[in-house]
Scaffold this motif. Structure first.
Motif, PDB file in Angstrom:
ATOM      1  N   ARG A 150       0.827  -1.207   0.000  1.00  0.00           N
ATOM      2  CA  ARG A 150       0.000   0.000   0.000  1.00  0.00           C
ATOM      3  C   ARG A 150       0.865   1.264   0.000  1.00  0.00           C
ATOM      4  NH1 ARG A 150      -4.567   1.065   4.504  1.00  0.00           N
ATOM      5  NH2 ARG A 150      -3.071   2.458   5.423  1.00  0.00           N
ATOM      6  N   ASP A 151       1.873   1.289   0.797  1.00  0.00           N
ATOM      7  CA  ASP A 151       2.799   2.417   0.766  1.00  0.00           C
ATOM      8  C   ASP A 151       4.178   1.920   1.124  1.00  0.00           C
ATOM      9  OD1 ASP A 151       1.828   3.946   3.963  1.00  0.00           O
ATOM     10  OD2 ASP A 151       2.737   2.025   3.493  1.00  0.00           O
ATOM     11  N   ASP A 152       5.164   2.696   0.802  1.00  0.00           N
ATOM     12  CA  ASP A 152       6.534   2.367   1.170  1.00  0.00           C
ATOM     13  C   ASP A 152       7.346   3.651   1.179  1.00  0.00           C
ATOM     14  OD1 ASP A 152       6.422   1.309  -2.015  1.00  0.00           O
ATOM     15  OD2 ASP A 152       8.077   2.652  -1.508  1.00  0.00           O
ATOM     16  N   PHE A 153       8.493   3.584   1.748  1.00  0.00           N
ATOM     17  CA  PHE A 153       9.328   4.753   1.983  1.00  0.00           C
ATOM     18  C   PHE A 153       9.622   5.521   0.705  1.00  0.00           C
ATOM     19  CE2 PHE A 153      12.348   7.174   4.359  1.00  0.00           C
ATOM     20  CZ  PHE A 153      13.457   7.370   3.544  1.00  0.00           C
ATOM     21  N   ARG A 196       7.972   6.304  -1.734  1.00  0.00           N
ATOM     22  CA  ARG A 196       6.896   7.150  -2.241  1.00  0.00           C
ATOM     23  C   ARG A 196       6.782   8.477  -1.483  1.00  0.00           C
ATOM     24  NH1 ARG A 196       1.889   2.902  -3.311  1.00  0.00           N
ATOM     25  NH2 ARG A 196       3.080   1.414  -4.551  1.00  0.00           N
ATOM     26  N   TYR A 197       7.582   8.633  -0.440  1.00  0.00           N
ATOM     27  CA  TYR A 197       7.483   9.829   0.382  1.00  0.00           C
ATOM     28  C   TYR A 197       8.590  10.822   0.056  1.00  0.00           C
ATOM     29  CZ  TYR A 197       4.073   7.595   3.451  1.00  0.00           C
ATOM     30  OH  TYR A 197       2.953   7.001   3.951  1.00  0.00           O
ATOM     31  N   THR A 198       8.206  12.075  -0.050  1.00  0.00           N
ATOM     32  CA  THR A 198       9.201  13.139  -0.073  1.00  0.00           C
ATOM     33  C   THR A 198       9.679  13.351   1.355  1.00  0.00           C
ATOM     34  OG1 THR A 198       8.371  14.274  -2.040  1.00  0.00           O
ATOM     35  CG2 THR A 198       9.539  15.608  -0.423  1.00  0.00           C
ATOM     36  N   MET A 199      10.973  13.252   1.553  1.00  0.00           N
ATOM     37  CA  MET A 199      11.537  13.346   2.891  1.00  0.00           C
ATOM     38  C   MET A 199      12.169  14.720   3.097  1.00  0.00           C
ATOM     39  SD  MET A 199      10.707  10.498   4.133  1.00  0.00           S
ATOM     40  CE  MET A 199      11.561  10.672   5.720  1.00  0.00           C
ATOM     41  N   SER A 200      11.935  15.271   4.267  1.00  0.00           N
ATOM     42  CA  SER A 200      12.415  16.624   4.563  1.00  0.00           C
ATOM     43  C   SER A 200      13.081  16.656   5.922  1.00  0.00           C
ATOM     44  CB  SER A 200      11.238  17.610   4.582  1.00  0.00           C
ATOM     45  OG  SER A 200      10.485  17.545   3.402  1.00  0.00           O
ATOM     46  N   TRP A 201      13.981  17.599   6.076  1.00  0.00           N
ATOM     47  CA  TRP A 201      14.552  17.941   7.380  1.00  0.00           C
ATOM     48  C   TRP A 201      14.130  19.367   7.712  1.00  0.00           C
ATOM     49  CZ3 TRP A 201      16.893  14.820  10.815  1.00  0.00           C
ATOM     50  CH2 TRP A 201      17.409  13.597  10.358  1.00  0.00           C
ATOM     51  N   TYR A 202      13.625  19.534   8.910  1.00  0.00           N
ATOM     52  CA  TYR A 202      13.278  20.838   9.460  1.00  0.00           C
ATOM     53  C   TYR A 202      14.132  21.052  10.715  1.00  0.00           C
ATOM     54  CZ  TYR A 202       8.939  21.131   6.698  1.00  0.00           C
ATOM     55  OH  TYR A 202       8.012  21.220   5.689  1.00  0.00           O
ATOM     56  N   ARG A 203      14.166  22.289  11.143  1.00  0.00           N
ATOM     57  CA  ARG A 203      14.804  22.562  12.429  1.00  0.00           C
ATOM     58  C   ARG A 203      14.042  23.653  13.156  1.00  0.00           C
ATOM     59  NH1 ARG A 203      20.531  25.308  10.423  1.00  0.00           N
ATOM     60  NH2 ARG A 203      19.665  27.293   9.683  1.00  0.00           N
ATOM     61  N   ALA A 219      12.998  14.686  -2.990  1.00  0.00           N
ATOM     62  CA  ALA A 219      11.726  14.248  -3.528  1.00  0.00           C
ATOM     63  C   ALA A 219      11.656  12.735  -3.685  1.00  0.00           C
ATOM     64  CB  ALA A 219      11.487  14.911  -4.887  1.00  0.00           C
ATOM     65  N   ALA A 220      10.422  12.229  -3.604  1.00  0.00           N
ATOM     66  CA  ALA A 220      10.189  10.825  -3.933  1.00  0.00           C
ATOM     67  C   ALA A 220      10.454  10.627  -5.416  1.00  0.00           C
ATOM     68  CB  ALA A 220       8.757  10.456  -3.595  1.00  0.00           C
ATOM     69  N   PHE A 221      10.845   9.425  -5.784  1.00  0.00           N
ATOM     70  CA  PHE A 221      11.033   8.995  -7.170  1.00  0.00           C
ATOM     71  C   PHE A 221      12.169   9.722  -7.891  1.00  0.00           C
ATOM     72  CE2 PHE A 221       7.559   6.320  -6.632  1.00  0.00           C
ATOM     73  CZ  PHE A 221       6.473   7.018  -6.160  1.00  0.00           C
ATOM     74  N   THR A 222      12.093  11.063  -8.004  1.00  0.00           N
ATOM     75  CA  THR A 222      13.128  11.776  -8.771  1.00  0.00           C
ATOM     76  C   THR A 222      14.408  11.979  -7.982  1.00  0.00           C
ATOM     77  OG1 THR A 222      12.407  13.975  -8.068  1.00  0.00           O
ATOM     78  CG2 THR A 222      11.333  13.020 -10.023  1.00  0.00           C
ATOM     79  N   GLY A 223      14.274  12.066  -6.655  1.00  0.00           N
ATOM     80  CA  GLY A 223      15.448  12.350  -5.843  1.00  0.00           C
ATOM     81  C   GLY A 223      15.935  13.777  -5.925  1.00  0.00           C
ATOM     82  N   ARG A 224      15.135  14.657  -6.509  1.00  0.00           N
ATOM     83  CA  ARG A 224      15.548  16.056  -6.577  1.00  0.00           C
ATOM     84  C   ARG A 224      15.616  16.635  -5.177  1.00  0.00           C
ATOM     85  NH1 ARG A 224      12.606  19.414 -11.249  1.00  0.00           N
ATOM     86  NH2 ARG A 224      14.176  20.892 -10.534  1.00  0.00           N
ATOM     87  N   THR A 225      16.548  17.557  -5.003  1.00  0.00           N
ATOM     88  CA  THR A 225      16.789  18.127  -3.680  1.00  0.00           C
ATOM     89  C   THR A 225      16.575  19.634  -3.680  1.00  0.00           C
ATOM     90  OG1 THR A 225      19.156  18.356  -4.158  1.00  0.00           O
ATOM     91  CG2 THR A 225      18.446  16.338  -3.050  1.00  0.00           C
ATOM     92  N   TRP A 226      16.297  20.141  -2.507  1.00  0.00           N
ATOM     93  CA  TRP A 226      16.138  21.588  -2.290  1.00  0.00           C
ATOM     94  C   TRP A 226      16.761  21.916  -0.951  1.00  0.00           C
ATOM     95  CZ3 TRP A 226      14.206  24.361   1.707  1.00  0.00           C
ATOM     96  CH2 TRP A 226      14.008  25.740   1.490  1.00  0.00           C
ATOM     97  N   TYR A 227      17.395  23.101  -0.864  1.00  0.00           N
ATOM     98  CA  TYR A 227      18.025  23.530   0.383  1.00  0.00           C
ATOM     99  C   TYR A 227      17.650  24.975   0.688  1.00  0.00           C
ATOM    100  CZ  TYR A 227      20.991  19.459  -0.394  1.00  0.00           C
ATOM    101  OH  TYR A 227      21.451  18.182  -0.598  1.00  0.00           O
ATOM    102  N   ALA A 269       8.119  12.827   6.755  1.00  0.00           N
ATOM    103  CA  ALA A 269       7.761  12.054   5.573  1.00  0.00           C
ATOM    104  C   ALA A 269       6.490  12.664   5.012  1.00  0.00           C
ATOM    105  CB  ALA A 269       7.544  10.587   5.933  1.00  0.00           C
ATOM    106  N   GLY A 270       6.579  13.231   3.823  1.00  0.00           N
ATOM    107  CA  GLY A 270       5.442  13.904   3.205  1.00  0.00           C
ATOM    108  C   GLY A 270       4.799  13.030   2.151  1.00  0.00           C
ATOM    109  N   GLY A 271       3.529  12.740   2.347  1.00  0.00           N
ATOM    110  CA  GLY A 271       2.803  11.913   1.398  1.00  0.00           C
ATOM    111  C   GLY A 271       1.328  12.152   1.570  1.00  0.00           C
ATOM    112  N   PRO A 272       0.512  11.112   1.378  1.00  0.00           N
ATOM    113  CA  PRO A 272      -0.926  11.268   1.634  1.00  0.00           C
ATOM    114  C   PRO A 272      -1.188  11.784   3.043  1.00  0.00           C
ATOM    115  CG  PRO A 272      -0.482   9.212   0.518  1.00  0.00           C
ATOM    116  CD  PRO A 272       0.860   9.794   0.876  1.00  0.00           C
ATOM    117  N   GLU A 273      -0.325  11.384   3.970  1.00  0.00           N
ATOM    118  CA  GLU A 273      -0.311  11.933   5.319  1.00  0.00           C
ATOM    119  C   GLU A 273       1.130  12.318   5.648  1.00  0.00           C
ATOM    120  OE1 GLU A 273      -3.817   9.034   7.210  1.00  0.00           O
ATOM    121  OE2 GLU A 273      -1.812   9.107   8.071  1.00  0.00           O
TER     122      GLU A 273
END
Length: 120
Positions: A31-34, A36-43, A57-65, A103-107
Motif C-alpha cells: 500500500r505504501d513504502d518509503f 513514495r514519500y518526499t523526505m524533509s529535514w526541518y529545524r 523528492a520521492a522517485f526523482t530524488g531532486r533536492t532543495w536547500y 515524511a510527506g505523502g498522503p499523510e
C-alpha cells in the motif's frame, strides 16, 4: 502507523560536522513504502518557528536547500534502508536547533527530533 526516528545529533564545535539519520518504519506492504514519500529535514531553534532546511523528492530524488545551509548540508536517502540522511559540515552557532525529519505523502509523519548544539 508510520514512525520516524532521528539520530546523530550532539554537541559540536563551530566548523565541525555531523550526520543526522532518520529511519522510517511501519509501512503497510503493498500500500505504501518509503520510496513514495518526499523526505524533509526541518529545524526549530528555541522559540523560533520550525523551518524547512532540506528536502529530497520521492522517485526523482531532486533536492532543495534553504539558503542558510546551501553548500554546507547535503540530504540523501537510501530507500532500501528506509533512511534519509542530512550531512552537515562547517556548522555555525546559528545551526543550533532541534532537527526533525518529515515524511510527506498522503499523510505527513514527523519524528521526535534530535538536538544539535554548535558551541565552542
Amino acid at each position: 502507523q508510520v514512525q520516524l526516528v532521528e539520530s546523530g545529533g550532539g554537541l559540536v564545535q563551530p566548523g565541525g560536522s555531523l550526520t543526522l539519520s532518520c529511519t522510517a518504519s511501519g509501512f503497510t506492504p503493498d500500500r505504501d513504502d518509503f520510496s513514495r514519500y518526499t523526505m524533509s529535514w526541518y529545524r526549530q531553534a528555541r522559540a523560533n518557528e520550525r523551518e524547512l532546511v532540506a528536502l529530497i523528492a520521492a522517485f526523482t530524488g531532486r533536492t532543495w536547500y534553504a539558503d542558510s545551509v546551501k553548500g554546507r548540508f547535503t540530504i540523501s536517502r537510501d530507500n532500501a534502508k528506509n533512511t534519509v540522511y542530512l550531512q552537515t559540515m562547517n556548522l555555525k552557532l546559528e545551526d543550533t536547533a532541534v532537527y526533525y525529519c518529515k515524511a510527506g505523502g498522503p499523510e505527513d509523519h514527523w519524528g521526535q527530533g534530535t538536538q544539535v548544539i554548535v558551541s565552542s
